[in-house]
Design a protein around this motif. Structure first.
Motif, short mmCIF file in Angstrom:
data_model
loop_
_atom_site.label_atom_id
_atom_site.label_comp_id
_atom_site.label_asym_id
_atom_site.label_seq_id
_atom_site.Cartn_x
_atom_site.Cartn_y
_atom_site.Cartn_z
N LYS A 101 7.63 8.53 58.16
CA LYS A 101 7.48 9.52 57.08
C LYS A 101 6.08 10.11 57.08
O LYS A 101 5.88 11.28 56.76
N ALA A 102 5.08 9.29 57.41
CA ALA A 102 3.69 9.75 57.42
C ALA A 102 3.38 10.58 58.67
O ALA A 102 2.31 11.16 58.77
N GLY A 103 4.31 10.61 59.62
CA GLY A 103 4.15 11.47 60.79
C GLY A 103 3.71 10.78 62.07
O GLY A 103 3.19 11.43 62.97
N VAL A 104 3.96 9.47 62.18
CA VAL A 104 3.59 8.79 63.43
C VAL A 104 4.49 9.30 64.56
O VAL A 104 5.65 9.65 64.33
N ASN A 105 3.93 9.37 65.78
CA ASN A 105 4.72 9.85 66.92
C ASN A 105 5.51 8.73 67.58
O ASN A 105 6.56 8.96 68.14
N ASN A 106 4.97 7.53 67.52
CA ASN A 106 5.67 6.38 68.09
C ASN A 106 5.09 5.10 67.53
O ASN A 106 4.06 5.11 66.87
N TYR A 107 5.76 3.98 67.84
CA TYR A 107 5.49 2.71 67.20
C TYR A 107 5.64 1.61 68.24
O TYR A 107 6.64 1.58 68.96
N ILE A 108 4.65 0.75 68.37
CA ILE A 108 4.72 -0.36 69.33
C ILE A 108 4.51 -1.67 68.59
O ILE A 108 3.58 -1.80 67.80
N VAL A 109 5.38 -2.64 68.86
CA VAL A 109 5.23 -3.96 68.25
C VAL A 109 4.58 -4.90 69.26
O VAL A 109 4.98 -4.96 70.42
N LYS A 110 3.53 -5.60 68.81
CA LYS A 110 2.84 -6.59 69.66
C LYS A 110 3.75 -7.81 69.85
O LYS A 110 4.46 -8.16 68.93
N PRO A 111 3.64 -8.51 70.95
CA PRO A 111 2.85 -8.16 72.14
C PRO A 111 3.60 -7.14 72.99
O PRO A 111 4.82 -7.02 72.90
N PHE A 112 2.86 -6.40 73.82
CA PHE A 112 3.48 -5.42 74.71
C PHE A 112 2.71 -5.37 76.02
O PHE A 112 1.61 -5.88 76.10
N ASN A 113 3.33 -4.76 77.04
CA ASN A 113 2.68 -4.68 78.35
C ASN A 113 2.44 -3.21 78.72
O ASN A 113 2.78 -2.31 77.96
N ALA A 114 1.87 -3.01 79.91
CA ALA A 114 1.54 -1.65 80.36
C ALA A 114 2.79 -0.77 80.45
O ALA A 114 2.75 0.41 80.10
N GLN A 115 3.90 -1.37 80.88
CA GLN A 115 5.13 -0.60 81.03
C GLN A 115 5.63 -0.10 79.66
O GLN A 115 6.02 1.06 79.52
N THR A 116 5.59 -0.97 78.66
CA THR A 116 6.01 -0.59 77.31
C THR A 116 5.09 0.51 76.78
O THR A 116 5.56 1.53 76.26
N LEU A 117 3.78 0.31 76.95
CA LEU A 117 2.81 1.30 76.48
C LEU A 117 3.05 2.64 77.16
O LEU A 117 3.09 3.69 76.51
N GLN A 118 3.24 2.60 78.47
CA GLN A 118 3.46 3.84 79.22
C GLN A 118 4.73 4.55 78.76
O GLN A 118 4.72 5.77 78.57
N SER A 119 5.81 3.80 78.53
CA SER A 119 7.05 4.45 78.11
C SER A 119 6.92 5.04 76.70
O SER A 119 7.47 6.10 76.41
N LYS A 120 6.15 4.38 75.82
CA LYS A 120 5.93 4.90 74.48
C LYS A 120 5.10 6.19 74.54
O LYS A 120 5.36 7.14 73.82
N ILE A 121 4.08 6.19 75.42
CA ILE A 121 3.25 7.38 75.59
C ILE A 121 4.08 8.53 76.17
O ILE A 121 4.02 9.66 75.72
N GLN A 122 4.92 8.20 77.17
CA GLN A 122 5.78 9.21 77.77
C GLN A 122 6.74 9.80 76.74
O GLN A 122 6.99 11.00 76.74
N ALA A 123 7.24 8.95 75.85
CA ALA A 123 8.17 9.42 74.82
C ALA A 123 7.48 10.42 73.89
O ALA A 123 8.09 11.37 73.43
N VAL A 124 6.18 10.20 73.64
CA VAL A 124 5.42 11.10 72.77
C VAL A 124 5.22 12.46 73.44
O VAL A 124 5.37 13.49 72.82
N PHE A 125 4.90 12.44 74.74
CA PHE A 125 4.57 13.68 75.43
C PHE A 125 5.76 14.32 76.13
O PHE A 125 5.66 15.43 76.63
N GLY A 126 6.87 13.59 76.19
CA GLY A 126 8.06 14.13 76.86
C GLY A 126 7.87 14.18 78.36
O GLY A 126 6.76 14.04 78.86
N ASP A 127 8.96 14.31 79.06
CA ASP A 127 8.87 14.33 80.54
C ASP A 127 8.75 15.73 81.09
O ASP A 127 9.26 16.66 80.59
#
Length: 127
Positions: A101-127
Motif C-alpha cells: 500500500k505504501a508503494g514498495v516495488n518488491n519484498y524479500i524475506v531473510k535469509p536470501f541468496n544472490a539468486q533470490t535477490l537477482q530475481s526480485k530486482i529483475q521483477a522490479v525492472f522487468g525483462d
C-alpha cells in the motif's frame, strides 16, 4: 536482462553484517556502485544528495524504520519514482500488505541468496 548494473544502489540496514551480506550479493550479481545507510533518516539524506537507481532497505530500524523511509520516499516528488525493495525477517501478511500500500516495488524475506535477490530486482525492472 534489463537491469543497469552501473546504477547506484543504496542498502539501508542498521546491522553492519547485513549490509555486508547484501553488498556482497549485489557484487555477485554485478553491481559496483553500492552505498549504505544505517537507518531511514540517514538514507533519506543520502537520497536527497545522490540519485539512486534502487533502494534495498531493512524494515526494522531505529529511529526511522524502512517502512517510514518508504512512505517518506513515496511522498517526496523528487524521490517518489525510486525503485524500492523491502527486506525483512518477518513475513507477516499485514506487513507485506502495508508495504504494498505504501508503494514498495518488491519484498524479500531473510535469509536470501544472490539468486533470490537477482530475481526480485529483475521483477522490479522487468525483462
Amino acid at each position: 536482462m534489463a537491469i543497469d548494473l552501473s546504477m547506484p544502489v543504496l542498502v539501508v540496514d542498521d546491522y553492519n553484517t547485513m549490509i555486508r551480506i547484501i553488498r556482497n550479493l549485489l557484487k555477485q550479481i554485478g553491481f559496483e556502485d553500492i552505498d549504505d545507510a544505517a537507518d531511514g533518516s540517514a538514507a533519506l539524506g543520502k537520497m536527497r544528495e545522490k540519485r539512486y537507481g534502487l533502494v534495498i532497505s531493512d524494515w526494522n530500524m531505529e529511529p526511522m524504520t524502512g517502512y517510514e523511509l518508504l512512505k517518506e520516499v513515496r511522498a517526496d516528488p523528487s524521490l517518489s519514482k525510486t525503485p524500492f525493495i523491502m527486506v525483512t525477517a518477518e513475513s507477516k501478511t499485514e506487513n507485506v500488505i502495508a508495504a504494498k500500500k505504501a508503494g514498495v516495488n518488491n519484498y524479500i524475506v531473510k535469509p536470501f541468496n544472490a539468486q533470490t535477490l537477482q530475481s526480485k530486482i529483475q521483477a522490479v525492472f522487468g525483462d
